[in-house]
Structure formats: structure tokens, C-alpha cells
Design an enzyme around this catalytic site. Structure first.
Site, PDB file in Angstrom:
ATOM      1  N   ASP A  86       0.826  -1.222   0.000  1.00 30.52           N
ATOM      2  CA  ASP A  86       0.000   0.000   0.000  1.00 30.52           C
ATOM      3  C   ASP A  86       0.855   1.264   0.000  1.00 30.52           C
ATOM      4  OD1 ASP A  86       0.504   0.582   2.956  1.00 30.52           O
ATOM      5  OD2 ASP A  86      -0.460  -1.375   3.073  1.00 30.52           O
ATOM      6  N   ASP A 155       6.288  -5.628   6.744  1.00 34.90           N
ATOM      7  CA  ASP A 155       4.924  -5.083   6.747  1.00 34.90           C
ATOM      8  C   ASP A 155       4.048  -6.067   5.978  1.00 34.90           C
ATOM      9  OD1 ASP A 155       2.667  -3.550   6.770  1.00 34.90           O
ATOM     10  OD2 ASP A 155       3.467  -1.941   5.523  1.00 34.90           O
ATOM     11  N   PRO A 162       1.043 -16.671   1.050  1.00 30.81           N
ATOM     12  CA  PRO A 162       2.473 -16.385   0.885  1.00 30.81           C
ATOM     13  C   PRO A 162       3.101 -15.684   2.085  1.00 30.81           C
ATOM     14  CG  PRO A 162       1.148 -14.880  -0.448  1.00 30.81           C
ATOM     15  CD  PRO A 162       0.199 -15.892   0.118  1.00 30.81           C
TER      16      PRO A 162
HETATM   17  N1  SAM Z   1      -0.505  -3.232   7.140  1.00 26.68           N
HETATM   18  C1  SAM Z   1      -1.194  -4.367   6.700  1.00 26.68           C
HETATM   19  C2  SAM Z   1      -1.726  -5.292   7.762  1.00 26.68           C
HETATM   20  O1  SAM Z   1      -1.145  -5.428   8.851  1.00 26.68           O
HETATM   21  O2  SAM Z   1      -2.756  -5.870   7.492  1.00 26.68           O
HETATM   22  C3  SAM Z   1      -0.487  -5.130   5.624  1.00 26.68           C
HETATM   23  C4  SAM Z   1       0.183  -4.248   4.639  1.00 26.68           C
HETATM   24  S1  SAM Z   1       0.537  -4.773   3.050  1.00 26.68           S
HETATM   25  C5  SAM Z   1      -0.950  -4.612   2.171  1.00 26.68           C
HETATM   26  C6  SAM Z   1       0.867  -6.499   3.141  1.00 26.68           C
HETATM   27  C7  SAM Z   1       1.450  -6.981   1.824  1.00 26.68           C
HETATM   28  O3  SAM Z   1       2.290  -8.109   2.049  1.00 26.68           O
HETATM   29  C8  SAM Z   1       0.426  -7.427   0.788  1.00 26.68           C
HETATM   30  O4  SAM Z   1       0.356  -6.488  -0.256  1.00 26.68           O
HETATM   31  C9  SAM Z   1       0.935  -8.795   0.314  1.00 26.68           C
HETATM   32  O5  SAM Z   1       0.832  -8.975  -1.081  1.00 26.68           O
HETATM   33  C10 SAM Z   1       2.379  -8.753   0.789  1.00 26.68           C
HETATM   34  N2  SAM Z   1       2.997 -10.071   0.963  1.00 26.68           N
HETATM   35  C11 SAM Z   1       2.444 -11.199   1.487  1.00 26.68           C
HETATM   36  N3  SAM Z   1       3.324 -12.208   1.441  1.00 26.68           N
HETATM   37  C12 SAM Z   1       4.473 -11.720   0.894  1.00 26.68           C
HETATM   38  C13 SAM Z   1       5.753 -12.278   0.581  1.00 26.68           C
HETATM   39  N4  SAM Z   1       6.011 -13.570   0.828  1.00 26.68           N
HETATM   40  N5  SAM Z   1       6.681 -11.469   0.046  1.00 26.68           N
HETATM   41  C14 SAM Z   1       6.433 -10.155  -0.219  1.00 26.68           C
HETATM   42  N6  SAM Z   1       5.241  -9.582   0.032  1.00 26.68           N
HETATM   43  C15 SAM Z   1       4.270 -10.349   0.592  1.00 26.68           C
END
Ligand code: SAM
Length: 276
Positions: A86, A155, A162
Site C-alpha cells: 500500500d 509489513d 504467501p
Molecule cells: N498493514 C497491513 C496489515 O497489517 O494488514 C499489511 C500491509 S501490506 C498490504 C501487506 C502486503 O504483504 C500485501 O500487499 C501482500 O501482497 C504482501 N505479501 C504477502 N506475502 C508476501 C511475501 N512472501 N513477500 C512479499 N510480500 C508479501
């Protein structure tokens, strides 16, 4: 419009959000992504029906995950963010003049694209020249990266799909290797009230690898139970207070150096989770 998003956490607990508008919905290779406009919380990013961030309260989470480690380190120059698609954490980290590069490793490029388009106040940092966006699984990135960082911020979304291994000891070990000798890591550590097991596991995993590990709290109203935790692990500096002489950047709405110290004061039931 009388349309509600039902955010179901367990068979017996759901949070309902009344929507003004459904702005965007798509299925990405990793998750169902939606941007909605809510009645009280402004626009929100939803992944697999779980609220990730809202325009109204995002500052609390993003200031606390970013400024605590950035203020503990006396001179953060290179920063790595894993997840954070985000852009809110990126925006906060870029407020420091000392920072010359932020690598943001997000697995799902469609999250970044949607947030850039529909959540401009949160995602503003993506257009900063110091932001280097890498579309890759964070697990793979930390195994292969060769550069060293002062601060690493995890984050991530909740530990499903994943994101599961982003809470593991092996992942933290790889990050330990990527940090400079005085490096610091923070992680979003879920709710001690609602996800006590995940919260305790984050702490124990950090504690087995880093010489200093701690947890701190903030109230993030849009997250399940509202009571949110962050883990912090440090190779050298004491994480519970800002480095001597450091002054916060101006314009923050939640973080102060007093809040920083107070956030490490834990209620007994939370302390008990850490003693397991
Ligand atoms: N602040 C938020 C919360 O606590 O709910 C989360 C923020 S952000 C939207 C989380 C991001 O982590 C998502 O966009 C997701 O696609 C990403 N994500 C999940 N697994 C991941 C991985 N293995 N490597 C990189 N990004 C990942």
C-alpha cells in the site's frame, strides 16, 4: 447503498463495514484485491476480505511500524521493506533525510498498482526517486540479496498464503544476515488479544536469533480487536527508546518519543504470552 463487507475472523466473530462504493475488485495470482469506500473510515484496501489499511487510521500503524526503528537507529541510510504494497510504511521511512535508498519487496504487483491509483495519500512514496520497488517473494529476496541494511521492516499481511513464512525463525535468520552490525528489524506481530499464538511465536523467533528482542503496542481501530503489536529485534541498540538527541520528523499524528517508550509497557496478560 446498503452493501456491507463482512470481515469474518472465526466462525463466531466478524466485523461488518458499510460501504459507500466498491471502487475496484480483481483476482490477482495471490489474492482477491478490492478497494472500497467505507462510511466512516474513508477508502480501504481489502485483501481476501480482510481490511489491510484505511485512509482514516492508517497513520497509526504506519507511523508506529516505521518511526520506532528509524528513531532507535542513529543514522538509518539503507532500509528494506518486505510487503507493504500500500506504500504507507514507505511514505513514513522516506521522511528521513538520512535515507538514501528504500528497497520495497512486494510479491503482488497488482497491490501496488491499485494503491497508486486509488489510495494516493497512502502510496505517495512510490514516486520518490529513493524508492526501489522489487516485485518478488520476500522469502527469496532475503536469501539472495547481497546488500546490507540499517533497518528492515516486515509489513506483511496476516500469516496465511504467501505471508506464512514471513513469521518464521528461518526468515528472521536471513534478515539478521542482511543487517549491518548495528541493524534493527521491526515486524507487524498481529493482535496479542486475538492472535496470541502468532504474537508469542514472533517474539520467541526473534529472541532466539537477535541479542535484543521486544514488543510494543498501539491501538489500530480498523484491525481485529483494535489492539495491535509490533516486534522489534536489534543487534546493538536498545529498542525501547529513541537514540540520544534524535528528534522526530515534523507533522506526525501518533508517534512521539514519549509514545515510543510508553508503547513498550505491556499489560500482564501480554507479558504472560511472552513467558510461555
Ligand atoms: N498493514 C497491513 C496489515 O497489517 O494488514 C499489511 C500491509 S501490506 C498490504 C501487506 C502486503 O504483504 C500485501 O500487499 C501482500 O501482497 C504482501 N505479501 C504477502 N506475502 C508476501 C511475501 N512472501 N513477500 C512479499 N510480500 C508479501
Amino acid at each position: 447503498m446498503n452493501v456491507w463487507l463482512s470481515e469474518e475472523h472465526t466462525a463466531g466473530y466478524a466485523v461488518h463495514w458499510r460501504l459507500r462504493d466498491i471502487i475496484h475488485v480483481e483476482q490477482t495470482p495471490y489474492q482477491e484485491l478490492a478497494i472500497v469506500d467505507t462510511h466512516e473510515w474513508g477508502r480501504a484496501l481489502i485483501l481476501d476480505s480482510i481490511v489491510q489499511t484505511t485512509e482514516v487510521d492508517e497513520f497509526i500503524y504506519h507511523e508506529m511500524i516505521a518511526h520506532v526503528p528509524m528513531m532507535v537507529h542513529p543514522n538509518p541510510v539503507k532500509v528494506l521493506i518486505i510487503g507493504g504494497g500500500d506504500g504507507g510504511t514507505l511514505r513514513e521511512v522516506l521522511k528521513y533525510d538520512s535515507v538514501d535508498r528504500v528497497d520495497l519487496v512486494e510479491i503482488d504487483k497488482q497491490v501496488i498498482e491499485a494503491c497508486r491509483k486509488y489510495l494516493p495519500t497512502i502510496s505517495a512514496g512510490f514516486s520518490d526517486d529513493r524508492a526501489n520497488i522489487i516485485i518478488q517473494d520476500g522469502l527469496k529476496y532475503v536469501k539472495e540479496a547481497e546488500c546490507k541494511y540499517d533497518v528492515v521492516i516486515i509489513d506483511s499481511s496476516d500469516p496465511v498464503g504467501p505471508a506464512v513464512e514471513l513469521f518464521s525463525a528461518e526468515f528472521y535468520r536471513d534478515i539478521y544476515e542482511l543487517l549491518h552490525e548495528d541493524g534493527i528489524m521491526t515486524v507487524q506481530a498481529e493482535s496479542p488479544a486475538f492472535y496470541g499464538d502468532v504474537f508469542a511465536r514472533v517474539y520467541h523467533n526473534m529472541n532466539t536469533i537477535f541479542p535484543r528482542a521486544g514488543v510494543y503496542l498501539a491501538c489500530v481501530p480498523s484491525y481485529v480487536s483494535g489492539f495491535w503489536a509490533f516486534g522489534i529485534a536489534s543487534k546493538q541498540y536498545h529498542p525501547e527508546r529513541a537514540a540520544a538527541g534524535r528528534k522526530p520528523v515534523t507533522g506526525l499524528r501518533y508517534y512521539t518519543t514519549d509514545i515510543h517508550q510508553a508503547a513498550f509497557v505491556l499489560p500482564p496478560f501480554v507479558q504472560k504470552l511472552l513467558e510461555r
